[in-house]
Design an enzyme around this catalytic site. Structure first.
Site, PDB file in Angstrom:
ATOM      1  N   HIS A 162       0.658  -1.146  -0.467  1.00  0.00           N
ATOM      2  CA  HIS A 162      -0.238   0.143  -0.135  1.00  0.00           C
ATOM      3  C   HIS A 162       1.026   1.161   0.137  1.00  0.00           C
ATOM      4  CE1 HIS A 162      -3.922   2.190   1.475  1.00  0.00           C
ATOM      5  NE2 HIS A 162      -2.824   3.141   1.700  1.00  0.00           N
ATOM      6  N   GLU A 163       1.680   1.476   0.797  1.00  0.00           N
ATOM      7  CA  GLU A 163       2.617   2.710   0.460  1.00  0.00           C
ATOM      8  C   GLU A 163       3.906   2.524  -0.245  1.00  0.00           C
ATOM      9  OE1 GLU A 163       1.765   5.060   2.881  1.00  0.00           O
ATOM     10  OE2 GLU A 163       0.378   3.443   4.341  1.00  0.00           O
ATOM     11  N   HIS A 166       1.886   4.484  -2.909  1.00  0.00           N
ATOM     12  CA  HIS A 166       1.700   5.811  -2.907  1.00  0.00           C
ATOM     13  C   HIS A 166       3.265   5.976  -3.316  1.00  0.00           C
ATOM     14  CE1 HIS A 166      -2.545   6.185  -0.943  1.00  0.00           C
ATOM     15  NE2 HIS A 166      -2.012   5.736   0.214  1.00  0.00           N
ATOM     16  N   HIS A 172      -5.661   6.806  -2.479  1.00  0.00           N
ATOM     17  CA  HIS A 172      -6.708   6.584  -2.489  1.00  0.00           C
ATOM     18  C   HIS A 172      -7.700   5.972  -3.206  1.00  0.00           C
ATOM     19  CE1 HIS A 172      -4.628   7.135   1.619  1.00  0.00           C
ATOM     20  NE2 HIS A 172      -4.864   6.080   1.953  1.00  0.00           N
ATOM     21  N   TYR A 218      -9.574   2.218   0.918  1.00  0.00           N
ATOM     22  CA  TYR A 218     -10.143   2.485   2.912  1.00  0.00           C
ATOM     23  C   TYR A 218     -11.220   1.421   3.465  1.00  0.00           C
ATOM     24  CZ  TYR A 218      -7.852   7.080   4.236  1.00  0.00           C
ATOM     25  OH  TYR A 218      -7.283   7.773   4.514  1.00  0.00           O
TER      26      TYR A 218
END
Length: 262
Positions: A162-163, A166, A172, A218
């Protein structure tokens, strides 16, 4: 002691020594739908002093908007078609934690043109560090770029991916420009001071469909003011699963292909 009793004692001793390692490994590998990726990230980020947007994105210091469309914020692609990203990993991480980070990076190697390589003397690179929380900048920002993975709550395969996403330039999923066609934001269940985390962005959706299964989505209760109240409801099916943490989805991978021309 009889031979049978001795054998039983040896088996029990062997089992007791093996269990801790099995539990440590299974914590990541066994799916846990009761704790979504957002809950883990936001819990870890409670103690950070960093200015974070949308829960885990470092506020931009080199550009005015939270977006990454242009080549200036993408990692450079070589003449061989590969995007090689230099990295360092803090010595604070244990050997087991480094293996988890390495495993998450290698998943990009096998499915995309992204390659992570130990830094030599490159100016721009990602520095995996044990800061207070799980967070990253959006896209390439230049120089040493901290990607924080707190040892107490961020060393999970899905969170590392996930990071990293980014850092590659991806936002997101629920902030997509077309999100209102796919999810309902329950503003009444969100702390007004946290509402900015749900503002839509002018995103480049790369001609891909909205993806409930994205590693970048999310969970249903992110920033909820009360346990049991959903801040996000999928539509038209409120039971659709969002916020998974097992790894990149098909469309997560396809977006990397399209953004970086893999």
């Amino acid at each position: 002691m009889t031979p049978t009793a001795s054998l039983l004692l040896l088996l029990l001793l062997g089992l007791s020594q093996a269990l801790p390692l099995q539990e440590e490994e299974s914590e990541e590998e066994v799916p846990d739908d009761t704790v979504d990726i957002t809950t883990r990230i936001l819990t870890s980020n409670n103690g950070t002093d960093e200015i974070l947007l949308e829960g885990d994105l470092l506020a931009p210091r080199t550009r005015n908007a939270m977006m990454c469309w242009s080549q200036s914020c993408l990692w450079r692609k070589g003449s061989n078609g590969l995007v090689v990203i230099p990295f360092t990993v803090s010595r604070e991480f244990t050997s087991w934690e480094r293996q988890k980070i390495d495993s998450a990076m290698k998943a990009f190697h096998s499915r995309t043109c992204i390659r992570f390589a130990p830094r030599q003397n490159e100016r721009d690179y990602i520095s995996f560090e044990n800061k207070a929380g799980c967070f990253s900048a959006l896209g390439r920002v230049g120089g040493r770029q901290v990607l924080s993975l707190n040892r107490q709550g961020c060393i999970y395969h899905g969170i590392v991916q996930h990071e990293i996403n980014h850092a590659l330039g991806f936002q997101h999923e629920q902030t997509r420009s077309d999100r209102d066609n796919h999810v309902r934001i329950n503003w009444e269940n969100i702390n007004p001071q946290m509402a900015y985390n749900f503002y839509k962005q002018s995103t480049n959706n790369l001609n891909t469909p909205y993806d409930y299964s994205s590693i970048m989505h999310y969970g249903k209760t992110a920033f909820s003011i009360q346990y049991g109240r959903d801040s996000i409801t999928p539509i038209p099916d409120p039971n659709a699963q969002i916020g998974q943490r097992q790894g990149m989805s098909y469309w997560d991978i396809m977006r990397i292909h399209r953004l970086y021309g893999c």
